[in-house]
Design a protein around this motif. Structure first.
Motif, PDB file in Angstrom:
ATOM      1  N   ASN A  36     -10.139  24.505  30.012  1.00  0.00           N
ATOM      2  CA  ASN A  36     -10.466  24.155  31.381  1.00  0.00           C
ATOM      3  C   ASN A  36     -10.882  25.331  32.261  1.00  0.00           C
ATOM      4  OD1 ASN A  36      -9.921  21.392  30.928  1.00  0.00           O
ATOM      5  ND2 ASN A  36      -7.746  21.837  31.058  1.00  0.00           N
ATOM      6  N   GLN A  37     -11.551  26.306  31.699  1.00  0.00           N
ATOM      7  CA  GLN A  37     -12.063  27.401  32.525  1.00  0.00           C
ATOM      8  C   GLN A  37     -13.248  28.082  31.863  1.00  0.00           C
ATOM      9  OE1 GLN A  37      -8.713  30.016  32.973  1.00  0.00           O
ATOM     10  NE2 GLN A  37      -9.307  31.269  31.256  1.00  0.00           N
ATOM     11  N   ARG A 173     -18.153  17.941  33.766  1.00  0.00           N
ATOM     12  CA  ARG A 173     -16.883  18.417  34.323  1.00  0.00           C
ATOM     13  C   ARG A 173     -17.117  19.035  35.681  1.00  0.00           C
ATOM     14  NH1 ARG A 173     -13.551  21.302  29.849  1.00  0.00           N
ATOM     15  NH2 ARG A 173     -11.912  20.841  31.319  1.00  0.00           N
ATOM     16  N   GLU A 188     -12.325  27.599  37.362  1.00  0.00           N
ATOM     17  CA  GLU A 188     -11.417  26.604  36.804  1.00  0.00           C
ATOM     18  C   GLU A 188     -12.053  25.218  36.897  1.00  0.00           C
ATOM     19  OE1 GLU A 188      -7.792  27.401  39.005  1.00  0.00           O
ATOM     20  OE2 GLU A 188      -7.099  28.560  37.289  1.00  0.00           O
ATOM     21  N   ASP A 190     -11.807  20.891  36.499  1.00  0.00           N
ATOM     22  CA  ASP A 190     -10.887  19.751  36.573  1.00  0.00           C
ATOM     23  C   ASP A 190     -10.546  19.313  35.169  1.00  0.00           C
ATOM     24  OD1 ASP A 190     -10.617  19.517  39.291  1.00  0.00           O
ATOM     25  OD2 ASP A 190     -12.296  18.116  39.509  1.00  0.00           O
ATOM     26  N   ARG A 191      -9.352  18.843  35.013  1.00  0.00           N
ATOM     27  CA  ARG A 191      -8.903  18.386  33.691  1.00  0.00           C
ATOM     28  C   ARG A 191      -9.381  16.993  33.393  1.00  0.00           C
ATOM     29  NH1 ARG A 191      -4.035  21.654  32.043  1.00  0.00           N
ATOM     30  NH2 ARG A 191      -4.175  23.333  33.497  1.00  0.00           N
TER      31      ARG A 191
END
Length: 191
Positions: A36-37, A173, A188, A190-191
């Motif tokens: 996630n980054q 994403r 970063e 979002d999940r």
């Protein structure tokens, strides 16, 4: 039977690990989307800035032109801000902008703009300014020149633009935030 299951389980784990490592090996690890980054090094930022300088900016209603050149990017250890240094030239008031007339240093956070897929300065702060042609000290004219340029630059000029390959890896994403940590710029997701 149990030995066969263990062998099959080990083979499946080995195959999954090999496939994962092979996939990671095809990505640029500095830009890869991991957990996630996406992160960037100062060298990556530097390479992109080098392509876009020197630049000229009209200031004080076009009375003078500020030439900004030779950008230098750094992220000191334990810093949460980007450090940028520029040489500056001034055209007008009897000066020529084709060679450095001084030097400025600033720090800034970064923000991501999804419309332009780029990182921009966030809350930049002028750390120092050396303007020998203006008497060596920052006078009101010099301060107006630098602060005017800094406001315009932070609003309109990206420090780094995501390339097509990185944007493709991000897919749909969304960006959750941008920060600076461990001498890297981190976006970063979002999940």
């Amino acid at each position: 039977m149990i030995a066969r299951r263990r062998t099959l389980l080990r083979a499946a784990l080995l195959l999954a690990t090999t496939a994962t490592l092979a996939a990671c090996g095809t990505l640029d690890t500095a830009k890869a989307v991991l957990l996630n980054q996406v992160s960037f090094t100062p060298a990556q930022l530097q390479a992109q800035l080098d392509k876009h300088y020197p630049r000229q900016y009209d200031q004080l209603g076009g009375l003078v032109t500020l030439s900004v050149m030779n950008p230098q990017v750094a992220i000191p250890p334990d810093s949460t801000r980007l450090h940028l240094d520029f040489d500056i030239g001034i055209e007008g008031l009897g000066m020529r902008s084709d060679r450095p007339a001084g030097h400025i240093a600033l720090t800034s956070g970064l923000r991501y703009d999804p419309r332009s897929n780029a990182l921009y300065m966030e809350e930049p702060t002028l750390e120092s300014a050396e303007l020998p042609l203006l008497g060596g000290r920052m006078n009101a004219t010099g301060r107006d020149l630098i602060n005017g340029w800094l406001r315009d630059y932070a609003r309109a000029e990206p420090v780094y633009r995501l390339d097509a390959e990185t944007r493709e890896k991000l897919g749909e994403r969304r960006i959750a935030g941008t920060l600076i940590r461990n001498q890297r710029v981190v976006i970063e997701l979002d999940r």
